[in-house]
Scaffold this active site. Structure first.
Site, PDB file in Angstrom:
ATOM      1  N   SER A  67      46.241-103.847-111.131  1.00  0.00           N
ATOM      2  CA  SER A  67      45.104-103.993-112.039  1.00  0.00           C
ATOM      3  C   SER A  67      45.374-103.486-113.461  1.00  0.00           C
ATOM      4  CB  SER A  67      43.919-103.276-111.400  1.00  0.00           C
ATOM      5  OG  SER A  67      42.743-103.588-112.045  1.00  0.00           O
ATOM      6  N   ASP A 285      44.309-107.747-113.944  1.00  0.00           N
ATOM      7  CA  ASP A 285      44.071-108.700-112.853  1.00  0.00           C
ATOM      8  C   ASP A 285      42.708-109.371-112.984  1.00  0.00           C
ATOM      9  OD1 ASP A 285      42.649-106.431-112.218  1.00  0.00           O
ATOM     10  OD2 ASP A 285      42.966-106.605-110.065  1.00  0.00           O
ATOM     11  N   GLU A 377      30.323-100.605-113.158  1.00  0.00           N
ATOM     12  CA  GLU A 377      30.890 -99.339-113.595  1.00  0.00           C
ATOM     13  C   GLU A 377      31.001 -99.426-115.112  1.00  0.00           C
ATOM     14  OE1 GLU A 377      33.782 -97.542-110.452  1.00  0.00           O
ATOM     15  OE2 GLU A 377      34.421 -99.581-110.802  1.00  0.00           O
ATOM     16  N   ARG A 502      36.615 -85.272-111.783  1.00  0.00           N
ATOM     17  CA  ARG A 502      36.866 -85.885-110.453  1.00  0.00           C
ATOM     18  C   ARG A 502      38.332 -86.317-110.347  1.00  0.00           C
ATOM     19  NH1 ARG A 502      37.336 -91.340-111.252  1.00  0.00           N
ATOM     20  NH2 ARG A 502      37.455 -91.724-109.035  1.00  0.00           N
ATOM     21  N   SER A 504      41.243 -88.838-109.675  1.00  0.00           N
ATOM     22  CA  SER A 504      41.366 -90.297-109.693  1.00  0.00           C
ATOM     23  C   SER A 504      41.722 -90.793-108.297  1.00  0.00           C
ATOM     24  CB  SER A 504      42.467 -90.700-110.676  1.00  0.00           C
ATOM     25  OG  SER A 504      42.893 -92.018-110.397  1.00  0.00           O
TER      26      SER A 504
HETATM   27  C1  G16 Z   1      39.765 -99.426-109.461  1.00  0.00           C
HETATM   28  C2  G16 Z   1      38.487 -99.483-108.687  1.00  0.00           C
HETATM   29  C3  G16 Z   1      37.326 -99.145-109.611  1.00  0.00           C
HETATM   30  C4  G16 Z   1      37.563 -97.783-110.247  1.00  0.00           C
HETATM   31  C5  G16 Z   1      38.940 -97.729-110.904  1.00  0.00           C
HETATM   32  C6  G16 Z   1      39.348 -96.351-111.420  1.00  0.00           C
HETATM   33  O1  G16 Z   1      39.704-100.357-110.495  1.00  0.00           O
HETATM   34  O2  G16 Z   1      38.327-100.779-108.143  1.00  0.00           O
HETATM   35  O3  G16 Z   1      36.148 -99.145-108.882  1.00  0.00           O
HETATM   36  O4  G16 Z   1      36.602 -97.532-111.212  1.00  0.00           O
HETATM   37  O5  G16 Z   1      39.937 -98.140-109.983  1.00  0.00           O
HETATM   38  O6  G16 Z   1      39.395 -95.478-110.370  1.00  0.00           O
HETATM   39  P1  G16 Z   1      39.907 -94.013-110.522  1.00  0.00           P
HETATM   40  O7  G16 Z   1      39.147 -93.381-111.658  1.00  0.00           O
HETATM   41  O8  G16 Z   1      39.573 -93.399-109.212  1.00  0.00           O
HETATM   42  O9  G16 Z   1      41.374 -94.028-110.833  1.00  0.00           O
HETATM   43  P2  G16 Z   1      40.858-101.392-110.772  1.00  0.00           P
HETATM   44  O10 G16 Z   1      40.325-102.263-111.870  1.00  0.00           O
HETATM   45  O11 G16 Z   1      42.035-100.565-111.195  1.00  0.00           O
HETATM   46  O12 G16 Z   1      41.082-102.096-109.481  1.00  0.00           O
END
Ligand code: G16
Length: 549
Positions: A67, A285, A377, A502, A504
């Site tokens: 992504s 993506d 989000e 938080r 990741s």
């Molecule tokens: C993914 C998740 C999202 C999330 C993001 C960041 O997005 O599908 O719901 O907001 O990761 O997550 P984190 O802050 O836990 O790293 P994507 O677009 O990378 O698939």
């Protein structure tokens, strides 16, 4: 029937797990450096087949992508039969299988899974898989195919495509020939479905000014090039950052994540976007979308997932009322802790709003509880869900006036335009364009729905992000002990201050979010909370691993 152990062992030996690494199925599946994911891919192929067998041969999706992450990363996530994220309990199974140290222990883990979940191995297994444009994708897909072959599953390669298109295909395949048929199970079917609904929704509206689309040099470039063919002159799209072959350019200084975290225009658009013109960015993506515009003075203004939610929810509420359905159809919003305080205040005064932990799966499930659930989000990942009952109401309700009939038709067309399986930059972009066309809004008018509180997102690189644990939809830390009290103490000193920390789910970092009444205060609060996190984990201050974005 038993597992084809010999073939699995033979092929598993060709995809050994790197001894020193531990993998975790996180927020968006497995995600780390592309070079170390070979064994994970092989094993995911087998896991996907078992999931399919467990669900009576329903087709399971596998998407190979990282992504918005840097180009060197890659990842893989599973898609359940209705196009939604993998059921949570199976995330644990995925993690166990990925970490089995040898081929033998992997086979043991498989046998245990089959027994515990009572998987009938005589059932068929069907998998559809795709990848984004990352250079590591091809080899990783080969490893996945070995897994699919090892267990004798049926695999369909959807090639290089966007994550939301793969989600669409999964649902289209599994609903084929039923009354819930989602669409033709091809990329062409997806394009036709979206563009047909879009054309109906904007019919008779003055055509919008051209929209600049930043494709992050990712697979979205391909999808945009295709949809342009289908849209004709109903919407003029001008794609930029469409280079999917030059090494190193994917998501680099472009894309939705760059815009959201830096709160800036991608430099490549500096001489392209004109004051008053709208632009938008996809991520690598194409499942995230950020909008923006320059005001008359050339000042950049970002319209993020919160602004998209506000725009779209208001429009749907208006249509529901105009269709005479406001007593029957309840619209609700789902956000995460990252939602700007300004947006939550605005939305909560109009509609029910729920806050859930980060990750589409959490938002999606919460949104399913409403008749129409709008979830976004702040990072631009989101969609709208219409419950099956609501869908039925839209189809069967008898309008009493021509105005009601028009509104009802618009609602029905929205159910076709919106990719309800997952956040989809392309579908969301068309949705935003529909609302702007109906409201005759400029970017500035949309922006003025409410005022964002200045905010800052920061990441702190830590050795072990798992020591950070949260509660209250990630708004408060429960571990490390005492840290939340220190954060509270800091936050109290800032007008309209709010901050949270938080871990990741996609990178080895801890994220810090802060907002306050004024820009310098939001920056300072983020900096100071990150300092608290850093002090907690210790380290050499000279190498302070804090990225202030
Ligand atoms: C993914 C998740 C999202 C999330 C993001 C960041 O997005 O599908 O719901 O907001 O990761 O997550 P984190 O802050 O836990 O790293 P994507 O677009 O990378 O698939």
């Amino acid at each position: 029937m038993s597992l084809p152990v010999e073939l699995i062992r033979k092929l598993a030996d060709q995809h050994p797990k790197p001894a020193s690494l531990r993998f975790q199925y996180g927020t968006a599946g497995f995600r780390t450096l592309g070079t170390v994911l070979d064994s994970v891919m092989f094993r995911v192929g087998i896991l996907a087949a078992l999931r399919s067998k467990r669900l009576d041969g329903k087709t399971i999706g596998v998407m190979v992508t990282a992504s918005h992450n840097p180009e060197a990363d890659n990842g893989v996530k599973l898609v359940d039969p209705r196009g939604e994220m993998l059921e949570a309990a199976w995330e644990g199974h995925a993690t166990i299988l990925a970490n089995a140290p040898s081929s033998d222990s992997f086979i043991d883990a498989l046998q245990i899974l089959v027994k515990n979940l009572k998987i009938d191995l005589s059932k068929p297994a069907r998998i559809i898989y795709a990848r984004d444009t990352r250079p590591s994708g091809g080899a990783l897909v080969s490893a996945l195919e070995d897994g699919i072959k090892a267990i004798g599953a049926e695999g369909r390669n959807a090639g290089v495509t966007t994550t939301p298109i793969l989600h669409y295909l999964v649902r289209a395949i599994n609903t084929k020939g039923t009354k819930d048929e989602y669409g033709e199970d091809s990329e062409e079917g997806y394009m036709k479905k979206l563009s047909t609904a879009f054309k109906k929704l904007v019919a008779g509206k003055p055509s919008s000014p051209p929209l600049i689309v930043d494709c992050a040099n990712g697979v979205g470039a391909q999808a945009i090039a295709e949809i342009i063919q289908y849209l004709g002159d109903t919407l003029q799209l001008i794609p930029h950052n469409t280079d999917t072959t030059t090494p190193g350019v994917l998501n680099h200084a472009s894309g939705a994540d760059f815009v959201k975290t830096t709160q800036k225009l991608p430099p490549s658009l500096a001489s392209v976007l004109k004051p008053g013109q709208r632009g938008c960015s996809f991520d690598g993506d194409a499942d995230r979308l950020m909008y923006y515009y320059l005001d008359d003075r050339g000042q950049f203004h970002m319209l993020d997932g919160d602004k998209i939610a506000a725009l779209v929810a208001a429009f749907i509420v208006e249509l529901v009322k105009a269709a005479g359905l406001e007593e029957i159809v309840r619209v609700g919003i789902v956000q995460t802790a990252y939602a700007n305080g300004g947006s939550t205040k605005y939305l909560a005064s109009r509609l029910p709003v729920r806050c859930v932990p980060t990750g589409v799966k959490h938002l999606h499930h919460a949104a399913e509880k409403y008749d129409v659930g709008v979830y976004f989000e702040a990072n631009g990942h989101g969609t709208v869900l219409f419950s099956p009952e609501t869908d039925e109401i839209f189809r069967t309700h008898q309008p009493s006036t021509p105005a009601q009939s028009t509104a009802l038709n618009h609602l029905l067309n929205l159910t076709q335009l919106i990719n309800q399986t997952v956040g989809d930059a392309l579908s969301d972009m068309l949705l935003v364009e529909v609302v702007l066309a109906h409201k005759s809004y400029s970017g500035a008018e949309w922006d003025s729905l409410y005022v964002d509180l200045p905010n800052r997102l920061v990441k702190v690189v830590v050795v072990d992000r798992n020591i950070f644990r949260t509660e209250d939809a990630e708004r408060r830390l429960v571990s490390p002990p005492g840290l939340q009290a220190k954060i509270d103490e800091l936050v109290r000193r800032y007008e309209a201050g709010r901050a949270f920390v938080r871990p990741s789910g996609t990178e080895d970092v801890v994220r810090v979010y802060a907002e306050a009444m004024l820009r310098p205060q939001a920056d300072e609060l983020a900096y100071r909370v990150a300092g608290l996190v850093y002090d907690e984990v210790g380290g050499d201050p000279a190498k302070r691993p804090v990225e202030f974005l």
